[in-house]
Design a protein around this motif. Sequence first.
Motif, short mmCIF file in Angstrom:
data_model
loop_
_atom_site.label_atom_id
_atom_site.label_comp_id
_atom_site.label_asym_id
_atom_site.label_seq_id
_atom_site.Cartn_x
_atom_site.Cartn_y
_atom_site.Cartn_z
N GLU A 1 0.39 -1.13 -0.29
CA GLU A 1 -0.47 0.32 -0.31
C GLU A 1 1.20 1.68 0.16
N LEU A 2 1.19 1.64 0.64
CA LEU A 2 2.53 2.87 0.63
C LEU A 2 4.25 2.30 0.59
N GLY A 3 4.50 1.68 0.61
CA GLY A 3 5.75 1.07 0.46
C GLY A 3 6.62 1.95 -0.41
N HIS A 4 5.97 2.49 -1.69
CA HIS A 4 6.52 3.01 -2.15
C HIS A 4 6.64 5.20 -2.12
N LEU A 5 6.81 5.41 -0.89
CA LEU A 5 6.77 6.75 0.17
C LEU A 5 8.22 6.51 0.57
N LEU B 1 5.42 10.30 4.77
CA LEU B 1 4.29 9.48 5.28
C LEU B 1 4.04 10.87 6.72
N THR B 2 2.96 10.81 6.40
CA THR B 2 2.11 10.95 7.64
C THR B 2 1.11 11.31 7.82
N PRO B 3 0.70 11.96 9.16
CA PRO B 3 -0.88 11.10 9.58
C PRO B 3 -1.68 10.94 8.63
N ILE C 1 -1.58 8.00 6.65
CA ILE C 1 -1.40 6.82 7.09
C ILE C 1 -2.84 6.70 7.70
N SER C 2 -3.75 8.01 7.74
CA SER C 2 -4.99 7.68 7.93
C SER C 2 -6.47 7.12 6.75
N GLU C 3 -5.41 7.64 5.81
CA GLU C 3 -6.31 7.41 4.53
C GLU C 3 -5.73 5.77 3.40
N ALA C 4 -4.89 5.53 4.43
CA ALA C 4 -4.70 4.04 4.30
C ALA C 4 -4.86 3.38 5.07
N LYS C 5 -5.47 3.94 6.21
CA LYS C 5 -6.00 2.77 7.77
C LYS C 5 -8.07 2.27 7.16
N ASP C 6 -8.57 3.79 6.65
CA ASP C 6 -10.07 3.88 5.54
C ASP C 6 -9.94 3.44 4.54
N LYS C 7 -8.83 2.94 4.22
CA LYS C 7 -8.68 1.66 2.86
C LYS C 7 -8.83 0.20 3.42
N LEU C 8 -8.01 -0.19 4.62
CA LEU C 8 -7.80 -1.06 5.33
C LEU C 8 -9.07 -1.69 6.03
N LEU C 9 -9.96 -0.84 6.34
CA LEU C 9 -11.62 -0.51 7.56
C LEU C 9 -12.24 -1.08 6.10
#
Length: 141
Positions: A92-96, A101-103, A106-114
């Motif tokens: 998901e975020l390995g390319h960054l 990496l900002t909150p 991470i929050s956007e990725a968390k929402d996508k995960l949920l």
Amino acid sequence: MATIVKRKNGTFQARIRVKGAKPISETFSSKSKAERWALSAEAAVKDGRRIPGLEAKKHLLSTVIDRYIQNVLPEKKDQKAPQLQLRWWKAELGHLYLSDLTPAVISEAKDKLLAGPVDWSKSKRQKAGARSPSTVARYLA
């Protein structure tokens, strides 16, 4: 606050200290270059933007995850669950870069995960739906 110091070798060192952030410094051949850098870097620190030259700008999240899997996970008892979670974050975020990496990211990725569907074909439990909030919390941990 920025300060500029003339060094013995004729160069100028600009130092920036802002409350709540690590002090940073850079060396320049002229005082005017040091002053320009100090103004832009101080504004960037106050705005929360990344500063060129920081260590975090040099490393991708995927590299850090790979090192963690290789060096830390072998010492842990349960390796399967953390490895699955780390692979998800890497995809998901390995390319960054770490500096990117900002909150908010991470929050956007968390929402996508949920919200994202679960691939239950690889799991022993067969049930439909999205991940539970407790699973998402484990991914974040």
